[in-house]
Design a protein around this motif. Structure first.
Motif, PDB file in Angstrom:
ATOM      1  N   GLY A   1      -2.326 -55.828 -46.584  1.00  0.00           N
ATOM      2  CA  GLY A   1      -3.179 -56.727 -47.354  1.00  0.00           C
ATOM      3  C   GLY A   1      -2.454 -57.200 -48.605  1.00  0.00           C
ATOM      4  N   ASP A   2      -2.980 -58.237 -49.216  1.00  0.00           N
ATOM      5  CA  ASP A   2      -2.288 -58.901 -50.330  1.00  0.00           C
ATOM      6  C   ASP A   2      -2.082 -58.016 -51.558  1.00  0.00           C
ATOM      7  OD1 ASP A   2      -1.968 -61.219 -48.871  1.00  0.00           O
ATOM      8  OD2 ASP A   2      -3.730 -62.204 -49.731  1.00  0.00           O
ATOM      9  N   GLN A   3      -3.101 -57.274 -51.969  1.00  0.00           N
ATOM     10  CA  GLN A   3      -2.971 -56.480 -53.200  1.00  0.00           C
ATOM     11  C   GLN A   3      -1.899 -55.399 -53.061  1.00  0.00           C
ATOM     12  OE1 GLN A   3      -7.013 -55.222 -53.990  1.00  0.00           O
ATOM     13  NE2 GLN A   3      -7.280 -56.869 -55.481  1.00  0.00           N
ATOM     14  N   LEU A   4      -1.934 -54.662 -51.950  1.00  0.00           N
ATOM     15  CA  LEU A   4      -0.924 -53.623 -51.750  1.00  0.00           C
ATOM     16  C   LEU A   4       0.454 -54.253 -51.562  1.00  0.00           C
ATOM     17  CD1 LEU A   4      -0.070 -50.698 -51.489  1.00  0.00           C
ATOM     18  CD2 LEU A   4      -0.826 -50.752 -49.083  1.00  0.00           C
ATOM     19  N   MET A   5       0.525 -55.391 -50.868  1.00  0.00           N
ATOM     20  CA  MET A   5       1.820 -56.063 -50.679  1.00  0.00           C
ATOM     21  C   MET A   5       2.434 -56.450 -52.022  1.00  0.00           C
ATOM     22  SD  MET A   5       3.252 -56.086 -47.827  1.00  0.00           S
ATOM     23  CE  MET A   5       4.577 -57.076 -48.478  1.00  0.00           C
ATOM     24  N   ASP A   6       1.620 -56.913 -52.953  1.00  0.00           N
ATOM     25  CA  ASP A   6       2.157 -57.249 -54.278  1.00  0.00           C
ATOM     26  C   ASP A   6       2.777 -56.013 -54.923  1.00  0.00           C
ATOM     27  OD1 ASP A   6       1.400 -59.894 -54.017  1.00  0.00           O
ATOM     28  OD2 ASP A   6      -0.435 -59.680 -55.213  1.00  0.00           O
ATOM     29  N   ARG A   7       2.131 -54.865 -54.775  1.00  0.00           N
ATOM     30  CA  ARG A   7       2.646 -53.627 -55.371  1.00  0.00           C
ATOM     31  C   ARG A   7       3.902 -53.147 -54.634  1.00  0.00           C
ATOM     32  NH1 ARG A   7      -2.227 -50.342 -54.723  1.00  0.00           N
ATOM     33  NH2 ARG A   7      -1.028 -48.597 -55.545  1.00  0.00           N
ATOM     34  N   ILE A   8       3.944 -53.349 -53.307  1.00  0.00           N
ATOM     35  CA  ILE A   8       5.132 -52.987 -52.526  1.00  0.00           C
ATOM     36  C   ILE A   8       6.315 -53.841 -52.972  1.00  0.00           C
ATOM     37  CG2 ILE A   8       6.166 -53.170 -50.215  1.00  0.00           C
ATOM     38  CD1 ILE A   8       3.358 -52.335 -49.111  1.00  0.00           C
ATOM     39  N   LEU A   9       6.110 -55.143 -53.046  1.00  0.00           N
ATOM     40  CA  LEU A   9       7.202 -56.052 -53.410  1.00  0.00           C
ATOM     41  C   LEU A   9       7.688 -55.801 -54.830  1.00  0.00           C
ATOM     42  CD1 LEU A   9       5.954 -59.301 -51.663  1.00  0.00           C
ATOM     43  CD2 LEU A   9       7.914 -57.876 -51.011  1.00  0.00           C
ATOM     44  N   PHE A  10       6.807 -55.330 -55.703  1.00  0.00           N
ATOM     45  CA  PHE A  10       7.196 -55.011 -57.073  1.00  0.00           C
ATOM     46  C   PHE A  10       8.210 -53.865 -57.097  1.00  0.00           C
ATOM     47  CE2 PHE A  10       6.535 -52.915 -61.211  1.00  0.00           C
ATOM     48  CZ  PHE A  10       6.794 -53.990 -62.050  1.00  0.00           C
ATOM     49  N   GLN A  11       8.130 -52.957 -56.115  1.00  0.00           N
ATOM     50  CA  GLN A  11       9.051 -51.818 -56.055  1.00  0.00           C
ATOM     51  C   GLN A  11      10.386 -52.164 -55.395  1.00  0.00           C
ATOM     52  OE1 GLN A  11       7.536 -48.184 -54.378  1.00  0.00           O
ATOM     53  NE2 GLN A  11       5.963 -47.963 -55.958  1.00  0.00           N
ATOM     54  N   LEU A  12      10.457 -53.287 -54.731  1.00  0.00           N
ATOM     55  CA  LEU A  12      11.657 -53.644 -53.975  1.00  0.00           C
ATOM     56  C   LEU A  12      12.518 -54.643 -54.747  1.00  0.00           C
ATOM     57  CD1 LEU A  12       9.919 -54.087 -50.511  1.00  0.00           C
ATOM     58  CD2 LEU A  12      11.365 -52.169 -51.222  1.00  0.00           C
ATOM     59  N   PRO A  13      13.832 -54.653 -54.452  1.00  0.00           N
ATOM     60  CA  PRO A  13      14.686 -55.667 -55.083  1.00  0.00           C
ATOM     61  C   PRO A  13      14.206 -57.079 -54.723  1.00  0.00           C
ATOM     62  CG  PRO A  13      16.027 -53.966 -54.052  1.00  0.00           C
ATOM     63  CD  PRO A  13      14.599 -53.732 -53.612  1.00  0.00           C
ATOM     64  N   PRO A  14      14.521 -58.063 -55.541  1.00  0.00           N
ATOM     65  CA  PRO A  14      14.115 -59.445 -55.267  1.00  0.00           C
ATOM     66  C   PRO A  14      14.584 -59.914 -53.887  1.00  0.00           C
ATOM     67  CG  PRO A  14      15.084 -59.278 -57.453  1.00  0.00           C
ATOM     68  CD  PRO A  14      15.293 -57.951 -56.777  1.00  0.00           C
ATOM     69  N   GLY A  15      13.759 -60.723 -53.238  1.00  0.00           N
ATOM     70  CA  GLY A  15      14.128 -61.317 -51.961  1.00  0.00           C
ATOM     71  C   GLY A  15      13.469 -60.680 -50.748  1.00  0.00           C
ATOM     72  N   TYR A  16      12.764 -59.570 -50.936  1.00  0.00           N
ATOM     73  CA  TYR A  16      12.129 -58.911 -49.799  1.00  0.00           C
ATOM     74  C   TYR A  16      10.922 -59.677 -49.272  1.00  0.00           C
ATOM     75  CZ  TYR A  16      14.806 -54.608 -49.341  1.00  0.00           C
ATOM     76  OH  TYR A  16      15.797 -53.701 -49.072  1.00  0.00           O
ATOM     77  N   ASP A  17      10.344 -60.569 -50.073  1.00  0.00           N
ATOM     78  CA  ASP A  17       9.169 -61.318 -49.612  1.00  0.00           C
ATOM     79  C   ASP A  17       9.450 -61.963 -48.251  1.00  0.00           C
ATOM     80  OD1 ASP A  17      10.449 -62.093 -52.163  1.00  0.00           O
ATOM     81  OD2 ASP A  17       8.434 -62.600 -52.836  1.00  0.00           O
ATOM     82  N   LEU A  18      10.648 -62.551 -48.139  1.00  0.00           N
ATOM     83  CA  LEU A  18      10.997 -63.251 -46.897  1.00  0.00           C
ATOM     84  C   LEU A  18      11.099 -62.295 -45.714  1.00  0.00           C
ATOM     85  CD1 LEU A  18      13.603 -65.802 -48.289  1.00  0.00           C
ATOM     86  CD2 LEU A  18      11.215 -66.216 -47.647  1.00  0.00           C
ATOM     87  N   LEU A  19      11.558 -61.060 -45.942  1.00  0.00           N
ATOM     88  CA  LEU A  19      11.643 -60.088 -44.852  1.00  0.00           C
ATOM     89  C   LEU A  19      10.255 -59.730 -44.334  1.00  0.00           C
ATOM     90  CD1 LEU A  19      14.475 -57.667 -46.070  1.00  0.00           C
ATOM     91  CD2 LEU A  19      14.656 -59.606 -44.495  1.00  0.00           C
ATOM     92  N   PHE A  20       9.258 -59.810 -45.220  1.00  0.00           N
ATOM     93  CA  PHE A  20       7.869 -59.540 -44.829  1.00  0.00           C
ATOM     94  C   PHE A  20       7.180 -60.793 -44.286  1.00  0.00           C
ATOM     95  CE2 PHE A  20       8.509 -55.856 -47.540  1.00  0.00           C
ATOM     96  CZ  PHE A  20       7.728 -54.871 -46.937  1.00  0.00           C
ATOM     97  N   GLY A  21       7.920 -61.902 -44.222  1.00  0.00           N
ATOM     98  CA  GLY A  21       7.338 -63.136 -43.708  1.00  0.00           C
ATOM     99  C   GLY A  21       6.426 -63.815 -44.709  1.00  0.00           C
ATOM    100  N   ARG A  22       6.655 -63.564 -45.999  1.00  0.00           N
ATOM    101  CA  ARG A  22       5.838 -64.167 -47.055  1.00  0.00           C
ATOM    102  C   ARG A  22       6.701 -65.149 -47.849  1.00  0.00           C
ATOM    103  NH1 ARG A  22       1.448 -60.588 -48.885  1.00  0.00           N
ATOM    104  NH2 ARG A  22       1.898 -61.269 -51.008  1.00  0.00           N
ATOM    105  N   PRO A  23       6.061 -66.163 -48.432  1.00  0.00           N
ATOM    106  CA  PRO A  23       6.843 -67.078 -49.275  1.00  0.00           C
ATOM    107  C   PRO A  23       7.332 -66.330 -50.509  1.00  0.00           C
ATOM    108  CG  PRO A  23       4.496 -67.555 -49.450  1.00  0.00           C
ATOM    109  CD  PRO A  23       4.651 -66.512 -48.379  1.00  0.00           C
ATOM    110  N   PRO A  24       8.480 -66.718 -51.035  1.00  0.00           N
ATOM    111  CA  PRO A  24       8.968 -66.079 -52.258  1.00  0.00           C
ATOM    112  C   PRO A  24       7.925 -66.188 -53.371  1.00  0.00           C
ATOM    113  CG  PRO A  24      10.612 -67.560 -51.360  1.00  0.00           C
ATOM    114  CD  PRO A  24       9.358 -67.769 -50.566  1.00  0.00           C
TER     115      PRO A  24
END
Length: 134
Positions: free
Chosen positions: A106-129
């Motif tokens: 879901g969106d809220q947890l994904m935002d927190r996941i991406l915050f922990q990862l180096p920049p650029g992981y959004d695309l690996l999850f199939g999300r727009p940067p």
């Protein structure tokens, strides 16, 4: 909502266009083991709670990463761990798995996941940067 094992693998198999459930499972286990090495604390626990138990255990007992992998290095590591994968095919494997993970998170947890990862992981999850999100 926790996805059942069969439902998760069916979705990975469909998105990854794998011939067998075994191929989908291999990709899921490798990608989640690598991802788990990058997530910590409550975020990793919350994501694990939304995955089938066997895959939650993979996420919670990850391969140890000496340092956070950039998205490019994550792709190379995935290619090295999935039999028959290449650096050209690994993004497909990663996307098949992480897009299902993103759906489950879901969106809220994904935002927190991406915050922990180096920049650029959004695309690996199939999300727009992040810079392209409304």
């Amino acid at each position: 909502m926790t996805l059942r094992w069969e439902a998760f693998l069916d979705r990975v198999q469909e998105r990854g266009e794998y011939d067998t459930a075994e191929e989908a499972e291999r990709a899921a286990r490798v990608v989640l083991a690598l991802l788990g090495a990058h997530l910590v604390g409550q975020v990793r626990a919350e994501l694990a709670a939304r995955l089938p138990e066997a895959l939650a255990l993979v996420l919670l007992n990850p391969l140890q990463a000496a340092e956070p992998l950039t998205p490019d290095r994550f792709v190379r590591a995935t290619a090295a761990w999935i039999e028959g994968a290449t650096e050209q095919t690994a993004p497909w494997d990663i996307g098949a798995v992480l897009s299902i993970v993103a759906d489950a998170a879901g969106d809220q947890l994904m935002d927190r996941i991406l915050f922990q990862l180096p920049p650029g992981y959004d695309l690996l999850f199939g999300r727009p940067p992040a810079s392209h999100r409304p």
